[in-house]
Design an enzyme around this catalytic site. Sequence first.
Site, mmCIF file in Angstrom:
data_model
loop_
_atom_site.group_PDB
_atom_site.id
_atom_site.type_symbol
_atom_site.label_atom_id
_atom_site.label_comp_id
_atom_site.label_asym_id
_atom_site.label_seq_id
_atom_site.Cartn_x
_atom_site.Cartn_y
_atom_site.Cartn_z
ATOM 1 C CG ASP A 117 -2.218 0.780 0.942
ATOM 2 O OD1 ASP A 117 -2.118 2.013 0.767
ATOM 3 O OD2 ASP A 117 -3.299 0.175 0.903
ATOM 4 C CB THR A 177 -15.441 -3.341 -9.135
ATOM 5 O OG1 THR A 177 -15.577 -4.320 -8.105
ATOM 6 C CG2 THR A 177 -16.652 -3.388 -10.056
ATOM 7 C CD GLU A 227 -13.297 -11.085 -3.567
ATOM 8 O OE1 GLU A 227 -12.299 -11.671 -3.996
ATOM 9 O OE2 GLU A 227 -14.230 -11.679 -3.013
ATOM 10 C CG PHE A 228 -18.309 -12.075 -6.871
ATOM 11 C CD1 PHE A 228 -19.070 -11.249 -7.689
ATOM 12 C CD2 PHE A 228 -17.428 -12.963 -7.462
ATOM 13 C CE1 PHE A 228 -18.955 -11.323 -9.077
ATOM 14 C CE2 PHE A 228 -17.301 -13.049 -8.842
ATOM 15 C CZ PHE A 228 -18.073 -12.228 -9.659
ATOM 16 C CG LEU A 229 -14.857 -9.146 -0.461
ATOM 17 C CD1 LEU A 229 -15.375 -8.002 0.373
ATOM 18 C CD2 LEU A 229 -13.428 -9.447 -0.086
ATOM 19 C CG ASN A 285 -21.819 -5.398 -7.198
ATOM 20 O OD1 ASN A 285 -22.022 -6.484 -6.647
ATOM 21 N ND2 ASN A 285 -20.801 -4.631 -6.879
ATOM 22 C CG PHE A 326 -29.539 -8.641 -1.983
ATOM 23 C CD1 PHE A 326 -28.864 -7.438 -2.018
ATOM 24 C CD2 PHE A 326 -28.864 -9.769 -1.556
ATOM 25 C CE1 PHE A 326 -27.549 -7.372 -1.630
ATOM 26 C CE2 PHE A 326 -27.554 -9.711 -1.162
ATOM 27 C CZ PHE A 326 -26.883 -8.503 -1.196
ATOM 28 N N GLY A 377 -26.240 1.337 0.027
ATOM 29 C CA GLY A 377 -25.191 2.353 0.066
ATOM 30 C C GLY A 377 -23.866 1.624 -0.079
ATOM 31 C CB CYS A 403 -19.731 -2.190 -4.044
ATOM 32 S SG CYS A 403 -18.089 -2.622 -3.463
HETATM 33 P P1 NAD Z 1 -10.239 0.760 -0.230
HETATM 34 O O1 NAD Z 1 -10.355 2.200 -0.515
HETATM 35 O O2 NAD Z 1 -10.684 0.217 1.091
HETATM 36 O O3 NAD Z 1 -8.727 0.292 -0.433
HETATM 37 C C1 NAD Z 1 -7.921 0.697 -1.502
HETATM 38 C C2 NAD Z 1 -6.484 0.729 -1.016
HETATM 39 O O4 NAD Z 1 -5.632 0.929 -2.139
HETATM 40 C C3 NAD Z 1 -6.190 1.854 -0.028
HETATM 41 O O5 NAD Z 1 -5.634 1.326 1.161
HETATM 42 C C4 NAD Z 1 -5.209 2.752 -0.793
HETATM 43 O O6 NAD Z 1 -4.265 3.391 0.056
HETATM 44 C C5 NAD Z 1 -4.553 1.759 -1.722
HETATM 45 N N1 NAD Z 1 -3.914 2.390 -2.884
HETATM 46 C C6 NAD Z 1 -4.389 3.356 -3.697
HETATM 47 N N2 NAD Z 1 -3.467 3.697 -4.624
HETATM 48 C C7 NAD Z 1 -2.391 2.918 -4.409
HETATM 49 C C8 NAD Z 1 -1.115 2.806 -5.032
HETATM 50 N N3 NAD Z 1 -0.781 3.568 -6.088
HETATM 51 N N4 NAD Z 1 -0.237 1.917 -4.535
HETATM 52 C C9 NAD Z 1 -0.562 1.155 -3.467
HETATM 53 N N5 NAD Z 1 -1.757 1.226 -2.832
HETATM 54 C C10 NAD Z 1 -2.665 2.091 -3.292
HETATM 55 O O7 NAD Z 1 -11.035 0.025 -1.413
HETATM 56 P P2 NAD Z 1 -11.783 -1.400 -1.364
HETATM 57 O O8 NAD Z 1 -13.105 -1.272 -0.697
HETATM 58 O O9 NAD Z 1 -10.821 -2.440 -0.897
HETATM 59 O O10 NAD Z 1 -12.088 -1.603 -2.921
HETATM 60 C C11 NAD Z 1 -11.052 -1.879 -3.840
HETATM 61 C C12 NAD Z 1 -11.691 -2.317 -5.138
HETATM 62 O O11 NAD Z 1 -12.428 -3.536 -4.932
HETATM 63 C C13 NAD Z 1 -12.704 -1.325 -5.715
HETATM 64 O O12 NAD Z 1 -12.638 -1.378 -7.117
HETATM 65 C C14 NAD Z 1 -14.033 -1.876 -5.259
HETATM 66 O O13 NAD Z 1 -15.090 -1.511 -6.108
HETATM 67 C C15 NAD Z 1 -13.780 -3.366 -5.332
HETATM 68 N N6 NAD Z 1 -14.632 -4.173 -4.445
HETATM 69 C C16 NAD Z 1 -14.902 -3.735 -3.187
HETATM 70 C C17 NAD Z 1 -15.684 -4.523 -2.356
HETATM 71 C C18 NAD Z 1 -16.026 -4.051 -0.964
HETATM 72 O O14 NAD Z 1 -16.940 -4.631 -0.367
HETATM 73 N N7 NAD Z 1 -15.341 -3.063 -0.418
HETATM 74 C C19 NAD Z 1 -16.173 -5.761 -2.796
HETATM 75 C C20 NAD Z 1 -15.843 -6.183 -4.078
HETATM 76 C C21 NAD Z 1 -15.064 -5.380 -4.898
#
Ligand code: NAD
Length: 471
Positions: free
Chosen positions: A34, A124, A154-156, A231, A272, A280, A283
């Site tokens: 990160d 996503t 990812e579908f979590l 989604n 659902f 909200g 996603c």
């Molecule tokens: P998040 O914001 O919680 O985490 C993203 C992380 O990426 C952050 O910690 C950020 O510091 C890091 N980051 C950003 N730029 C970076 C870089 N250049 N180098 C290294 N690290 C970097 O996001 P999230 O909720 O984990 O979602 C990530 C993706 O997964 C999104 O596309 C989201 O749509 C998708 N997704 C999310 C969920 C969910 O429930 N949160 C479920 C399925 C898919």
Amino acid sequence: MPKPVSICVIGSGYVGLVAAVCFAEMGHRIHCVDNDESRIKTLREGGVPIYEEHLPELLAKHLNRGVEFTCDLEAAVQKSEAVFIAVGTPQRDTGAADLSYVEAVVAEIARAISGYTVIVEKSTVPVYTNEWIRRVLHRHGVDGQSFDVVSNPEFLREGTAIGDFLHPDRIVVGAGSERAAEVMKRIYAPLTEGSYYSQPDALAGPLTASNPARLLVTSAESAEIIKHASNAFLAMKISFINAVANLAEAVDADIEDIAAGMGMDSRIGPKFLRAGLGYGGSCFPKDVAAFHWVAQQRGVAFKLLDEIRKINDSQRDIFFNKVLSAVWTLRGKRLAALGLSYKGDTDDIRESPAIDVIRKLLEAGAIVTAYDPAAMARAQAALPPSEKLHYAGDLYEAARDADAVLILTDWKEFASIDLARLNRTVRFPIVIDGRNLYKPQTMTEHGFTYVSVGRPASYHAHQGKPRSLVL
Ligand code: NAD
């Protein structure tokens, strides 16, 4: 267990951190990267930056064994056979996904690649992102033979993320080459061959060694669309039941009975179909918008997607009007807001209907005391405490002397509230429930006036039913 794979996960948010820890649990070696130095420091010191069941135990189990945390992307990529991109893809004003974080990471990967590497979209992303990633790598001079791009959406669900990852309904791998698909199959082999589930300390769940995970191989484009379409479909179920709830209210029917009757149909299913304040989180809102944008760009009129959003947005206004109908005027009224996260079992407040409703109430002059079992710190950062907004240590403290109690998030803790104690605590026994957590009859038996979603409002005998709820 099959042979470990060396994996780099970029991003240590909800998806990246869960993926990193779960891959380690499956026996692989993970370098989780990160660019947020303080987050990496917290993780290295054993801290857990997000609220997620099983995450603290699994992090403690694998920290500095299966998984290490670093800001050094170059070194992590060089040590890895597969690089998972799990950075944010937020919504832009146009509705399109902002892919600048993905592009920035790809440029860094391009500088680091040393041997054949599978680059995996875990974030996503809209369809054709795989092609853009390939182009960016080429532009940075990376030879086409030394990488493949794979989509592995990812579908979590937040709140059950670890269980969902280790016991997935399906694993989707969108791979253009056999070589890349083989690497992905090796990574998921502990789940698809079932060896993980026969370990004595495996996380229990629906999958077993004899009923392991299913892996579907598709093209990268199809995999990208599977995620957006899934989604959008789930969001549609929520908006559909909310539209039916509004009709049910208008004709004195009960949406809980209606949803139960619909959900018993195996073609529909009960999930659902919960009427309430709407969806909200990070996603559904952005993915519905991004999917709509993609369709528009391709000249496909997918108006249903816009309607899903509109219904969802209107649920918050409808709820706000219910508060008005129940308490009449808002200036100076003391309201207890139970729930801040966008749904129960998570501390995530991104696009939370609860936060939106609280903002509106504050603008209208109400005094709000809020409580949430997990999202207090995040909410206080977004909506700092003030003369008008207080945060309470528990739900009864939030309800003290309240003119009305509002249920904004479906936390289990709220569903099992001590109603007699709540009644003794408040100023007026009025509950406006945006998540349908209680039975109307139970509420009236406990002396409450109870307003919920898609069901007739019920009034305690002593208070009497007002002639009209409409102002
Ligand atoms: P998040 O914001 O919680 O985490 C993203 C992380 O990426 C952050 O910690 C950020 O510091 C890091 N980051 C950003 N730029 C970076 C870089 N250049 N180098 C290294 N690290 C970097 O996001 P999230 O909720 O984990 O979602 C990530 C993706 O997964 C999104 O596309 C989201 O749509 C998708 N997704 C999310 C969920 C969910 O429930 N949160 C479920 C399925 C898919």
